[in-house]
Write an enzyme that holds these catalytic residues in place. Structure first.
Site, PDB file in Angstrom:
ATOM      1  N   ASP A 199      41.769  14.193  70.835  1.00 46.21           N
ATOM      2  CA  ASP A 199      42.827  14.121  71.847  1.00 46.21           C
ATOM      3  C   ASP A 199      43.481  12.743  71.671  1.00 46.21           C
ATOM      4  OD1 ASP A 199      44.342  13.678  74.113  1.00 46.21           O
ATOM      5  OD2 ASP A 199      42.869  14.545  75.489  1.00 46.21           O
ATOM      6  N   VAL A 200      44.741  12.739  71.252  1.00 47.50           N
ATOM      7  CA  VAL A 200      45.381  11.452  70.918  1.00 47.50           C
ATOM      8  C   VAL A 200      45.573  10.553  72.139  1.00 47.50           C
ATOM      9  CG1 VAL A 200      46.568  12.333  68.865  1.00 47.50           C
ATOM     10  CG2 VAL A 200      47.739  12.394  71.102  1.00 47.50           C
TER      11      VAL A 200
ATOM     12  N   ASN B 240      52.708  13.284  65.598  1.00 41.89           N
ATOM     13  CA  ASN B 240      53.473  14.474  65.979  1.00 41.89           C
ATOM     14  C   ASN B 240      53.043  15.121  67.290  1.00 41.89           C
ATOM     15  OD1 ASN B 240      55.055  17.105  65.371  1.00 41.89           O
ATOM     16  ND2 ASN B 240      52.928  17.769  65.540  1.00 41.89           N
TER      17      ASN B 240
ATOM     18  N   TYR C  91      59.301  14.370  79.966  1.00 44.63           N
ATOM     19  CA  TYR C  91      59.466  14.542  78.514  1.00 44.63           C
ATOM     20  C   TYR C  91      60.567  13.625  77.967  1.00 44.63           C
ATOM     21  CZ  TYR C  91      60.042  16.991  74.037  1.00 44.63           C
ATOM     22  OH  TYR C  91      60.123  17.304  72.698  1.00 44.63           O
TER      23      TYR C  91
ATOM     24  N   LYS D 236      60.211  10.500  75.234  1.00 46.02           N
ATOM     25  CA  LYS D 236      60.901  10.434  73.940  1.00 46.02           C
ATOM     26  C   LYS D 236      61.832   9.216  73.873  1.00 46.02           C
ATOM     27  CE  LYS D 236      58.903  14.064  72.183  1.00 46.02           C
ATOM     28  NZ  LYS D 236      57.939  13.941  71.074  1.00 46.02           N
TER      29      LYS D 236
END
Ligand code: BGC
Length: 267
Positions: A65-66, A92, A165, A169
């Site tokens: 889990d990043v 990613n 989100y 980003k």
């Protein structure tokens, strides 16, 4: 002549499906050994690994889990143990939790930021530490290492009901530019790929029905929804010496979505 990424070791997070799986396959096709990282979809991760091996490539499939620091450290240790080092990180892994702002819980916000932004920070930091520890090696690469972060057109385009989100980003964009500036003296390149609408599970609702697809196509001047391979080809280029003088860049892969398509008529 060697393949462009021969002797390079790559890590691809979110490699079990969609854009990540295509990047893992594309890097392997270009000659890299690939560590395919997945969090929950073990079957998808194994499938990506199997496809790489079936076409003659070298792959490892690792769960992490990043957003969890210990798991990211363990992941880099495992890659070092198995392959000696790492040259390329494709940051990613990403998620969407779409909620109108007024109803957005702290958890909806935090989870998206944790995976999409903190996850990229943690993996980039471990990659940069490994690149600096190793220095330039015999892999043939001109760069000490290469970090490619998956961003989105929503690093620039505001997106209602996705404040979490879009903020993640936008953050990725500044993370990339800042790291590129800071790490260039170590000959570490850091770039982003900013995809538009790519046909994967994350946006299934936007293309699954004929009606939804027609609505979506109004936003894409080039007239088609992208494939994961469109993004993978950009990633392979950024990972290779063909782009050696490119750093701090966001390579937009969106069929023109960022070109204000609403202005085709009038304005
Ligand atoms: C999102 C997709 C969306 C695309 C274009 C991507 O970053 O993950 O759900 O279709 O941007 O809006």
């Amino acid at each position: 002549m060697d393949a462009p990424l021969a002797h390079r070791i790559a890590i691809v997070t979110g490699g079990s499906s969609g854009i990540g799986a295509a990047c893992a396959l594309g890097l392997a096709e270009a000659g890299a050994t690939v560590a395919v990282i997945y969090r929950s979809d073990a079957g998808g991760g194994e499938e990506t690994g199997r496809r790489i091996r079936d076409s003659g490539g070298r792959a490892a499939v690792i769960r992490a889990d990043v957003s969890d620091e210990d798991q990211v450290l363990a992941l880099f240790d495992e890659v070092r143990e198995r392959f000696g080092t790492v040259h390329i990180l494709v940051n990613n892994a990403g998620i969407q939790i779409d909620v109108p702002f007024i109803d957005m819980s702290l958890q909806d916000w935090s989870r998206v930021i944790a995976v999409n932004l903190t996850g990229q920070f943690l993996c980039a930091r471990e990659a940069a530490r490994e690149f600096c520890r190793r220095g330039v090696d015999e892999s043939g690469s001109r760069a000490t290492g290469n970090i490619i972060c998956m961003s989105s057109v929503h690093q620039q385009i505001p997106w209602a009901c996705r404040a979490n989100y879009a903020a993640s980003k936008g953050g990725v964009r500044m993370l990339v530019e800042t790291l590129a500036q800071e790490l260039a003296p170590h000959r570490i390149r850091v770039n982003a790929v900013a995809p538009g609408a790519i046909r994967t599970d994350i946006n299934r609702d936007a293309w699954e029905t004929e009606d939804a697809e027609q609505q979506l196509l109004k936003l894409i001047p080039y007239g088609r929804i992208g494939d994961a391979e469109d993004v993978a080809r950009a990633v392979v280029w950024l990972a290779s010496d063909a782009s050696d003088y490119v750093t701090g860049h966001s390579l937009v892969v969106d069929g023109g979505m960022l070109l204000y398509p609403a202005f085709r008529e009038g304005g």
